[in-house]
Design a protein around this motif. Structure first.
Motif, PDB file in Angstrom:
ATOM      1  N   ILE A 216     -22.690  32.906   4.198  1.00  0.00           N
ATOM      2  CA  ILE A 216     -22.161  32.951   2.835  1.00  0.00           C
ATOM      3  C   ILE A 216     -23.103  33.633   1.859  1.00  0.00           C
TER       4      ILE A 216
ATOM      5  N   GLY B 154     -21.703  34.158  -2.489  1.00  0.00           N
ATOM      6  CA  GLY B 154     -20.429  33.987  -1.800  1.00  0.00           C
ATOM      7  C   GLY B 154     -19.742  35.293  -1.482  1.00  0.00           C
TER       8      GLY B 154
ATOM      9  N   THR C 252     -20.087  29.639  -3.078  1.00  0.00           N
ATOM     10  CA  THR C 252     -20.947  29.261  -1.962  1.00  0.00           C
ATOM     11  C   THR C 252     -20.453  28.017  -1.233  1.00  0.00           C
TER      12      THR C 252
ATOM     13  N   ALA D 163     -22.196  37.449   1.098  1.00  0.00           N
ATOM     14  CA  ALA D 163     -21.834  37.006   2.441  1.00  0.00           C
ATOM     15  C   ALA D 163     -22.180  38.115   3.445  1.00  0.00           C
TER      16      ALA D 163
END
Length: 83
Positions: free
Chosen positions: A35, A39, A54, A76
């Protein structure tokens, strides 16, 4: 040997995040291996931007039809499009 079902993928493509590149043809599912700090940010085939924070677990498959994974807003890694 199991037949091809709804949870079986026949194609996998590594996705490099980009703020301008369109993924084609679109991918029906995404695999996200790690991640990162912020994110994942994607654009759906309908044109909607979605930011997954996240809170996603590593090694997650997300059932979403996308045509872009943004570089801005995405930390990510190991991102694959699945069909």
């Amino acid at each position: 040997m199991a037949g091809i079902g709804a949870d079986t993928y026949v194609n996998a493509v590594a996705i490099t995040p980009s703020d301008s590149a369109v993924i084609g043809p679109y991918k029906a599912f995404m695999f996200v291996g790690a991640i990162g700090a912020t994110g994942l940010k994607v654009r759906t085939i309908g044109g909607q931007d979605i930011a997954f924070g996240t809170g996603l677990s590593p090694n997650t498959i997300i059932p979403i039809k996308i045509d872009r994974v943004y570089a801005t807003g995405t930390t990510a890694a190991s991102i694959f499009g699945l069909n």
